[in-house]
Write an enzyme that holds these catalytic residues in place. Sequence first.
Site, PDB file in Angstrom:
ATOM      1  N   HIS A  84       0.724  -1.172   0.010  1.00  0.00           N
ATOM      2  CA  HIS A  84       0.060   0.035   0.230  1.00  0.00           C
ATOM      3  C   HIS A  84       0.867   1.338  -0.009  1.00  0.00           C
ATOM      4  CE1 HIS A  84      -4.024  -1.974   1.934  1.00  0.00           C
ATOM      5  NE2 HIS A  84      -3.445  -2.703   0.516  1.00  0.00           N
TER       6      HIS A  84
ATOM      7  N   CYS B 203      -6.133   1.853   5.310  1.00  0.00           N
ATOM      8  CA  CYS B 203      -6.856   0.518   5.799  1.00  0.00           C
ATOM      9  C   CYS B 203      -6.368   0.508   7.208  1.00  0.00           C
ATOM     10  CB  CYS B 203      -6.324  -0.659   5.170  1.00  0.00           C
ATOM     11  SG  CYS B 203      -4.757  -1.135   5.087  1.00  0.00           S
TER      12      CYS B 203
ATOM     13  N   CYS C 299      -2.482  -0.257   7.627  1.00  0.00           N
ATOM     14  CA  CYS C 299      -1.678   0.929   7.363  1.00  0.00           C
ATOM     15  C   CYS C 299      -1.671   1.823   8.384  1.00  0.00           C
ATOM     16  CB  CYS C 299      -2.403   1.381   6.080  1.00  0.00           C
ATOM     17  SG  CYS C 299      -1.755   0.550   4.427  1.00  0.00           S
TER      18      CYS C 299
ATOM     19  N   GLU D 197       0.738   4.035   1.737  1.00  0.00           N
ATOM     20  CA  GLU D 197       1.139   4.522   3.121  1.00  0.00           C
ATOM     21  C   GLU D 197       2.365   3.546   3.600  1.00  0.00           C
ATOM     22  OE1 GLU D 197      -3.647   4.515   2.661  1.00  0.00           O
ATOM     23  OE2 GLU D 197      -1.966   3.287   2.238  1.00  0.00           O
TER      24      GLU D 197
END
Length: 139
Positions: free
Chosen positions: A61, A89, A92, A63
Site C-alpha cells: 500500500h 486501511c 496501514c 502508506e
Amino acid sequence: MEIAEKTALRGTCDRAFVGAVAVQDNRIIATGYNGSPPKQEHCDPKHNHLLIDGHCVRTIHAEMNVICQAAKMGISLKHATIYCTFSPCFECLKHLQGAGVIKVIYLNEKPDSRIPDDYYDYICVRSIYEVCPEYKKNL
C-alpha cells in the site's frame, strides 16, 4: 494533496492507484504509491493479480511504501502528516501510528470496518474537505 494525486499515477497495480506523501514542518519527506515490492512483477493484465479474499496482496500500500521509503533514507516520521488519495486501511493506520505519524488527511474515503471507533483518539484522520472545504480534485 495534489502531489499525492500525482504520486498515485506511478502505481503498478491497476486495481487501485493510490498515492501518499509524508510532510513534516511543511516539507515533503517521503512519498509512496501502491506497487509491487522492488524486483517483483507488477500486477497488471500481463502478470495477473495475486488475489486473496478479493484483495490484491501482491502490492504494498502507498502508506506502507511511505514508511519503507523513509526508513531506507533514515528519515523519522515522528510528528509527520500523511496526505493520501484514499483513507488508510486498518493495517496501514496501525503502522503509520507506530511510525510516529500524528495526522492523516485523505481525499477519498474507503471505510474499513476493522478500525475501532476509539482508535481515532490516538491518531487524527480527516478528509481534505474537512480541512480545506474548497479543495478540488485534480485527477
